[in-house]
Design a protein around this motif. Structure first.
Motif, PDB file in Angstrom:
ATOM      1  N   THR A  87       0.828  -1.187   0.000  1.00 22.07           N
ATOM      2  CA  THR A  87       0.000   0.000   0.000  1.00 22.07           C
ATOM      3  C   THR A  87       0.867   1.243   0.000  1.00 22.07           C
ATOM      4  OG1 THR A  87      -0.107  -0.005   2.396  1.00 22.07           O
ATOM      5  CG2 THR A  87      -1.882  -1.135   1.233  1.00 22.07           C
ATOM      6  N   SER A  88       0.341   2.275  -0.565  1.00 19.51           N
ATOM      7  CA  SER A  88       1.019   3.558  -0.544  1.00 19.51           C
ATOM      8  C   SER A  88       0.018   4.583  -0.035  1.00 19.51           C
ATOM      9  CB  SER A  88       1.510   3.931  -1.944  1.00 19.51           C
ATOM     10  OG  SER A  88       0.411   4.044  -2.816  1.00 19.51           O
ATOM     11  N   SER A  89       0.507   5.683   0.426  1.00 21.53           N
ATOM     12  CA  SER A  89      -0.360   6.700   0.995  1.00 21.53           C
ATOM     13  C   SER A  89      -0.663   7.756  -0.062  1.00 21.53           C
ATOM     14  CB  SER A  89       0.326   7.335   2.198  1.00 21.53           C
ATOM     15  OG  SER A  89      -0.487   8.319   2.749  1.00 21.53           O
ATOM     16  N   ASP A  90      -1.937   7.973  -0.321  1.00 24.15           N
ATOM     17  CA  ASP A  90      -2.349   9.024  -1.247  1.00 24.15           C
ATOM     18  C   ASP A  90      -3.763   9.475  -0.891  1.00 24.15           C
ATOM     19  OD1 ASP A  90      -3.853   6.927  -2.203  1.00 24.15           O
ATOM     20  OD2 ASP A  90      -2.993   6.900  -4.188  1.00 24.15           O
ATOM     21  N   TRP A  91      -4.408  10.206  -1.761  1.00 21.67           N
ATOM     22  CA  TRP A  91      -5.708  10.796  -1.480  1.00 21.67           C
ATOM     23  C   TRP A  91      -6.801   9.767  -1.265  1.00 21.67           C
ATOM     24  CZ3 TRP A  91      -9.540   9.684  -4.998  1.00 21.67           C
ATOM     25  CH2 TRP A  91      -9.130   9.212  -6.235  1.00 21.67           C
ATOM     26  N   ARG A  92      -6.639   8.562  -1.784  1.00 19.88           N
ATOM     27  CA  ARG A  92      -7.668   7.536  -1.647  1.00 19.88           C
ATOM     28  C   ARG A  92      -7.798   7.021  -0.219  1.00 19.88           C
ATOM     29  NH1 ARG A  92      -5.399   4.928  -7.040  1.00 19.88           N
ATOM     30  NH2 ARG A  92      -3.547   5.358  -5.857  1.00 19.88           N
ATOM     31  N   ASP A  93      -6.722   7.129   0.574  1.00 16.90           N
ATOM     32  CA  ASP A  93      -6.776   6.669   1.961  1.00 16.90           C
ATOM     33  C   ASP A  93      -7.768   7.475   2.789  1.00 16.90           C
ATOM     34  OD1 ASP A  93      -4.839   4.808   1.375  1.00 16.90           O
ATOM     35  OD2 ASP A  93      -3.196   6.061   2.097  1.00 16.90           O
ATOM     36  N   ALA A  94      -7.989   8.731   2.440  1.00 13.55           N
ATOM     37  CA  ALA A  94      -8.883   9.590   3.212  1.00 13.55           C
ATOM     38  C   ALA A  94     -10.353   9.335   2.903  1.00 13.55           C
ATOM     39  CB  ALA A  94      -8.548  11.054   2.934  1.00 13.55           C
ATOM     40  N   LEU A  95     -10.658   8.602   1.838  1.00 11.47           N
ATOM     41  CA  LEU A  95     -12.054   8.355   1.466  1.00 11.47           C
ATOM     42  C   LEU A  95     -12.638   7.219   2.293  1.00 11.47           C
ATOM     43  CD1 LEU A  95     -11.795   8.485  -2.430  1.00 11.47           C
ATOM     44  CD2 LEU A  95     -12.540  10.292  -0.881  1.00 11.47           C
ATOM     45  N   PRO A  96     -13.890   7.371   2.748  1.00 10.70           N
ATOM     46  CA  PRO A  96     -14.540   6.258   3.436  1.00 10.70           C
ATOM     47  C   PRO A  96     -15.045   5.231   2.419  1.00 10.70           C
ATOM     48  CG  PRO A  96     -16.005   8.137   3.335  1.00 10.70           C
ATOM     49  CD  PRO A  96     -14.705   8.584   2.756  1.00 10.70           C
TER      50      PRO A  96
END
Length: 132
Positions: A5-14
């Motif tokens: 996994t990588s950290s990007d804007w998709r992590d903030a989405l529920p």
């Protein structure tokens, strides 16, 4: 294959919650997943973004939808509490078994030529020399 996994804007989405694409991730116009790849590109203000669960990737996947194709996400059912009381097991009585025998660890034997540890067979895995 292990998915990293990588950290990007998709992590903030529920998960499974439609959000306005312009608010969730501003950017260039894009296409609706439901309309297909040959459809016209739409502005982000006209699109919805939904993060779905994926069977092999715990981070999930994100799709863009127009108002006509926006999925209606049903809430996940809560597990029903069990009505039957749990049975308690009686603690095991102390048995008269003997403790498991301990095996003395074999001293490490090193090959005089390769300086690696020789396995229990007594033959060096690097050079094949028998070491006693």
């Amino acid at each position: 294959m292990k998915i990293r996994t990588s950290s990007d804007w998709r992590d903030a989405l529920p998960f499974d919650a439609p959000l306005r694409a312009s608010e969730a991730v501003p950017g260039e116009p894009t296409r609706c997943t439901g309309c297909g790849p040959s459809s016209e590109v739409r502005e982000r203000e006209d699109l919805w973004v939904v993060k779905h669960h994926h069977p092999n990737n715990p981070a999930g996947f994100v799709r863009f939808y127009c108002a006509a194709h926006r999925p209606v996400v049903a809430p996940r059912p809560e597990p029903a509490p069990s009505k039957a009381p749990r049975e308690r097991r009686a603690p095991r009585a102390a048995s008269n078994r003997l403790p498991a025998p301990t095996i003395a660890e074999r001293p490490a034997v090193m090959c005089p030529d390769c300086f690696v540890e020789v396995p229990a067979t007594g033959v060096c895995g690097m050079c094949g020399q028998p070491v006693g």
